[in-house]
Design a protein around this motif. Structure first.
Motif, PDB file in Angstrom:
ATOM      1  N   ILE A  40      39.926  56.575  -3.075  1.00 10.57           N
ATOM      2  CA  ILE A  40      40.078  55.682  -4.383  1.00 10.57           C
ATOM      3  C   ILE A  40      41.678  55.936  -4.394  1.00 10.57           C
ATOM      4  N   GLU A  62      35.594  60.803  -2.972  1.00 10.64           N
ATOM      5  CA  GLU A  62      34.029  61.010  -3.099  1.00 10.64           C
ATOM      6  C   GLU A  62      33.436  62.030  -4.296  1.00 10.64           C
ATOM      7  N   ASP A 111      41.838  54.926   6.553  1.00 10.88           N
ATOM      8  CA  ASP A 111      40.527  54.194   7.211  1.00 10.88           C
ATOM      9  C   ASP A 111      39.672  54.546   6.023  1.00 10.88           C
ATOM     10  N   GLU A 112      39.361  55.062   5.526  1.00 10.39           N
ATOM     11  CA  GLU A 112      38.602  55.856   4.511  1.00 10.39           C
ATOM     12  C   GLU A 112      38.883  55.814   3.324  1.00 10.39           C
ATOM     13  N   THR A 116      39.103  52.847   0.356  1.00 14.67           N
ATOM     14  CA  THR A 116      38.184  51.715   0.420  1.00 14.67           C
ATOM     15  C   THR A 116      39.068  50.919  -0.898  1.00 14.67           C
ATOM     16  N   GLU A 117      39.449  51.411  -1.973  1.00 18.44           N
ATOM     17  CA  GLU A 117      40.757  50.927  -3.013  1.00 18.44           C
ATOM     18  C   GLU A 117      41.873  51.001  -3.230  1.00 18.44           C
ATOM     19  N   GLU A 174      48.366  46.493   2.385  1.00 18.91           N
ATOM     20  CA  GLU A 174      47.066  45.927   3.422  1.00 18.91           C
ATOM     21  C   GLU A 174      47.054  45.909   4.000  1.00 18.91           C
ATOM     22  N   LYS A 198      41.299  48.561   5.475  1.00 17.67           N
ATOM     23  CA  LYS A 198      40.207  48.888   4.893  1.00 17.67           C
ATOM     24  C   LYS A 198      40.252  48.424   3.087  1.00 17.67           C
ATOM     25  N   ALA A 199      40.982  48.572   2.620  1.00 25.47           N
ATOM     26  CA  ALA A 199      41.016  48.985   1.231  1.00 25.47           C
ATOM     27  C   ALA A 199      41.249  47.592   0.195  1.00 25.47           C
ATOM     28  N   LYS A 200      39.901  47.352  -0.586  1.00 21.38           N
ATOM     29  CA  LYS A 200      40.894  46.389  -1.862  1.00 21.38           C
ATOM     30  C   LYS A 200      41.745  46.796  -2.493  1.00 21.38           C
TER      31      LYS A 200
END
Length: 284
Positions: free
Chosen positions: A2, A19, A56-57, A59-60, A82, A87-89
């Motif tokens: 994130i 992560e 691309d990794e 996520t947020e 975006e 690929k992120a929210k």
């Protein structure tokens, strides 16, 4: 992975949290959507994000930015993000919300920004509940770096600046009054240009009383025109984020006390506290 980002008008502070919990910090320029259109934001991010960032990794993305105060402006920045982080929210919030969350966490209170621009609010521990419009750099922004810079430039243009300060100003910038007027009225990002001179006020070793009076009068205007108009403002501590508030905090703290408030947190950047806020939120 994130990303949390705090975007001012001049600079954006980013933190990537992997992560494994590792934090990676980096900076880009600021992206105020009133001055930076969608295509400009995309191009700038493509050019200035770290080359080894695996977009691309992500996520947020939680981006808080100057100028992101309306749905239209937030959507403009969201669409740009975006495109970059496919690929992120993406969450886009106002930098004022970032300041409140960083300064106050989950507790209610008063929060302010004193950086390139000015803003302030009351906060209920979740959202901003009351905001008096700062008027931005043309109509208001009292107490900001831009406001301080404009006061200095006006004195220079009108010949009010003490001679020793004027000589130091000339030796530092080599700008004539015509140069200044041309830049302010014909070049983009006049707010950044004006704000850049707050550094001269901070750094100048000549006539410290003059410099202090410029800062003090700027903060007096901030309290008189903004802070004291919040209901029951004196029941709150005074909490502030931004380089101007932090660098001139000795003068700022005097004005806080004189206006019947108690000094709370005065910090330069919200990014570390924002990261903490979002990591705690993700574990709820």
């Amino acid at each position: 992975m994130i990303i949390i980002a705090d975007g001012g008008s001049t600079k954006t502070n980013w933190c990537l949290v992997t992560e494994e919990g590792k934090k990676v910090y980096f900076n880009t320029e600021g992206y105020n959507p009133y001055f930076a259109p969608k295509d400009y934001i995309i191009k700038s991010l493509d050019e200035t994000l770290p080359t080894d960032l695996e977009r691309d990794e992500i996520t947020e993305v939680n981006y808080y930015g100057a100028g992101c105060s309306t749905d239209e402006m937030r959507n403009l920045v969201k669409e740009a993000m975006e495109v970059v982080f496919t690929k992120a929210k993406v969450f886009i919030g106002h930098d004022l919300l970032a300041a409140a969350r960083a300064l106050l966490g989950n507790t209610e209170g008063f929060a302010a920004i004193l950086g390139t621009g000015t803003n302030s609010c009351l906060y209920n521990g979740r959202e901003v509940t009351h905001n008096i419009d700062s008027g931005a750099y043309i109509l208001g922004d009292e107490g900001s770096g831009c406001y301080i810079g404009k006061k200095l430039l006006i004195d220079y243009l009108r010949g009010y600046m003490p001679e020793a300060v004027r000589e130091n100003f000339w030796n530092t910038y080599k700008l004539t009054p015509d140069d200044i007027n041309e830049i302010v009225y014909t070049q983009p990002r006049a707010n950044r240009f004006c704000a850049s001179f707050s550094k001269f006020v901070y750094d100048s070793p000549v006539n410290l009383e003059y410099s202090r009076n410029i800062v003090r009068s700027s903060f007096e205007d901030f309290f008189r025109n903004l802070v004291t108009h919040y209901p029951d403002y004196q029941k709150y501590t005074f909490n502030c984020i931004g380089s101007v508030g932090y660098n001139f905090r000795n003068v700022l703290e005097e004005l806080v006390v004189e206006n019947g408030m108690v000094v709370g947190n005065i910090i330069r950047s919200p990014i570390d506290n924002l990261v903490k806020f979002h990591l705690e939120l993700s574990h709820l």
